[in-house]
Enzyme design. Structure first.
Site, PDB file in Angstrom:
ATOM      1  N   GLU A  10       0.863  -1.299  -0.126  1.00  0.00           N
ATOM      2  CA  GLU A  10      -0.090  -0.083  -0.165  1.00  0.00           C
ATOM      3  C   GLU A  10       0.910   1.319   0.147  1.00  0.00           C
ATOM      4  O   GLU A  10       0.541   2.252  -0.706  1.00  0.00           O
ATOM      5  CB  GLU A  10      -0.809   0.001   1.204  1.00  0.00           C
ATOM      6  CG  GLU A  10      -2.011  -1.196   1.156  1.00  0.00           C
ATOM      7  CD  GLU A  10      -1.657  -2.343   1.628  1.00  0.00           C
ATOM      8  OE1 GLU A  10      -0.453  -2.526   2.017  1.00  0.00           O
ATOM      9  OE2 GLU A  10      -2.621  -3.244   1.988  1.00  0.00           O
ATOM     10  N   HIS A  61       2.323  -8.765   1.475  1.00  0.00           N
ATOM     11  CA  HIS A  61       1.059  -8.049   1.213  1.00  0.00           C
ATOM     12  C   HIS A  61      -0.084  -8.977   0.740  1.00  0.00           C
ATOM     13  O   HIS A  61       0.204  -9.936  -0.128  1.00  0.00           O
ATOM     14  CB  HIS A  61       1.142  -6.999   0.243  1.00  0.00           C
ATOM     15  CG  HIS A  61      -0.139  -6.435  -0.406  1.00  0.00           C
ATOM     16  ND1 HIS A  61      -0.949  -5.421   0.326  1.00  0.00           N
ATOM     17  CD2 HIS A  61      -0.835  -6.541  -1.665  1.00  0.00           C
ATOM     18  CE1 HIS A  61      -2.025  -5.302  -0.332  1.00  0.00           C
ATOM     19  NE2 HIS A  61      -1.864  -6.245  -1.486  1.00  0.00           N
ATOM     20  N   HIS A 105       2.348   0.944   5.354  1.00  0.00           N
ATOM     21  CA  HIS A 105       1.131   1.968   5.503  1.00  0.00           C
ATOM     22  C   HIS A 105       0.519   2.222   7.010  1.00  0.00           C
ATOM     23  O   HIS A 105       1.169   1.421   7.834  1.00  0.00           O
ATOM     24  CB  HIS A 105      -0.308   1.262   4.906  1.00  0.00           C
ATOM     25  CG  HIS A 105      -0.481  -0.148   5.094  1.00  0.00           C
ATOM     26  ND1 HIS A 105      -1.254  -0.173   6.543  1.00  0.00           N
ATOM     27  CD2 HIS A 105      -0.138  -1.120   4.853  1.00  0.00           C
ATOM     28  CE1 HIS A 105      -1.150  -1.566   6.702  1.00  0.00           C
ATOM     29  NE2 HIS A 105      -0.566  -2.068   5.753  1.00  0.00           N
ATOM     30  N   HIS A 117      -4.982   0.777   7.955  1.00  0.00           N
ATOM     31  CA  HIS A 117      -5.504  -0.558   8.512  1.00  0.00           C
ATOM     32  C   HIS A 117      -4.598  -1.098   9.364  1.00  0.00           C
ATOM     33  O   HIS A 117      -3.255  -0.910   9.124  1.00  0.00           O
ATOM     34  CB  HIS A 117      -6.063  -1.540   7.440  1.00  0.00           C
ATOM     35  CG  HIS A 117      -5.346  -2.158   6.501  1.00  0.00           C
ATOM     36  ND1 HIS A 117      -4.502  -1.274   5.407  1.00  0.00           N
ATOM     37  CD2 HIS A 117      -4.698  -3.231   6.622  1.00  0.00           C
ATOM     38  CE1 HIS A 117      -3.786  -1.891   4.789  1.00  0.00           C
ATOM     39  NE2 HIS A 117      -3.738  -3.184   5.337  1.00  0.00           N
TER      40      HIS A 117
HETATM   41 ZN   LIG Z   1      -0.623  -4.709   2.312  1.00  0.00          ZN
END
Ligand SMILES: [Zn+2]
Length: 277
Positions: A10, A61, A105, A117
């Site tokens: 991200e 990820h 992120h 998140h």
């Molecule tokens: Zn991720």
């Protein structure tokens, strides 16, 4: 020096939406997967210019099958695929001299953190350890710190980098974009981002002796706030996990590796309660 790289997606330059980082999205994902892969390569190249030798990349990820092998140096190794007990820190051990977090992120609930998140956006409302709000970066820094290894570089948006530096003051940061709310960014070009990451990686390895492993004070108390009571209903089934609120569970241990594995178990089990009844 052996280098460990946990690669998320991200926080790659230009990324601004879930669709771009969703492996099931055939139109957008392939382009951004390539950008992610090339940022990982830029970090490795910079690290090697400063003396890093062996490199292990842990694809961190989603499906954890994103980084293109073709983007890596042919002597790098990569942990590929999901359902790993240590997840984004799988494969770390005390033989590594330093760790990088690329494409990271913001943690859940952090304003102006693109796609904020913590592991499961549909399941977790907040994650705290010893009362400290935790992003994925902080949780994984503590897993890696358990092995005496410092995290020396993080790349991502500004909120992600500043959040990491608040707890890891030695960390080199490469801000590749500023987030405007959750779904928009003001980004560097991918090419400039790779140049900045390469330079940041070089500096991070050159200054690695200043860095410290991150560890939580013991006993280590994990608290998870879920989005729904159904998530907590499942998570509290794990032996040793206490339900301390409608949406909240707690687990305490002296060994962060056990705390983290319990976190992974509670998050996965909790997420499974989102299936339609
Ligand atoms: Zn991720």
């Amino acid at each position: 020096m052996k280098l460990y790289v946990s690669a998320d997606m991200e926080g790659t330059a230009a990324v601004a939406s879930w669709t771009q980082v969703d492996p099931k999205n055939a139109s957008e994902y392939p382009y951004y997967r390539d950008l992610m892969s090339r940022e990982v390569r830029a970090a490795i190249d910079g690290a090697r210019e400063a003396g890093a030798t062996d490199v292990l990349v842990n694809d961190s990820h989603s499906s954890m099958r994103n980084v293109s092998w073709d983007a890596l140096p042919d002597d790098a190794r990569m942990i590929y695929g999901n359902r790993k007990p240590f997840s984004m820190s799988e494969g770390i051990d005390a033989s590594f001299g330093a760790a990088f977090f690329t494409g990271y992120h913001a943690g859940v609930g952090e304003a102006d953190g693109m796609l904020d998140h913590t592991y499961s956006p549909d399941t977790l409302y907040d994650v705290r350890v010893n009362g400290i709000h935790c992003s994925e970066a902080l949780l994984n820094a503590a897993v890696i710190g358990t092995y005496g290894v410092p995290v020396v570089l993080i790349t991502g948006d500004r909120v992600t980098c500043e959040g990491a530096r608040a707890h890891l003051p030695w960390i080199e940061t490469v801000v590749v974009k500023d987030s405007i709310g959750r779904f928009a960014v003001d980004s560097m070009s991918p090419e400039r981002a790779r140049q900045a990451i390469r330079a940041g990686a070089r500096s991070a390895i050159a200054n690695a002796s200043r860095a410290r492993p991150y560890v939580f004070e013991r006993p280590i108390a994990l608290e998870l706030d879920f989005l729904g009571t159904q998530n907590a209903d499942f998570a509290e089934l794990i032996p040793g996990v206490d339900r301390i609120g409608g949406r909240t569970v707690r687990f305490v241990d002296d060994d962060f590796r056990i705390v983290f594995r319990t976190f992974v178990a509670a998050m996965r089990l909790g997420a499974s309660a989102n299936a339609p009844v």
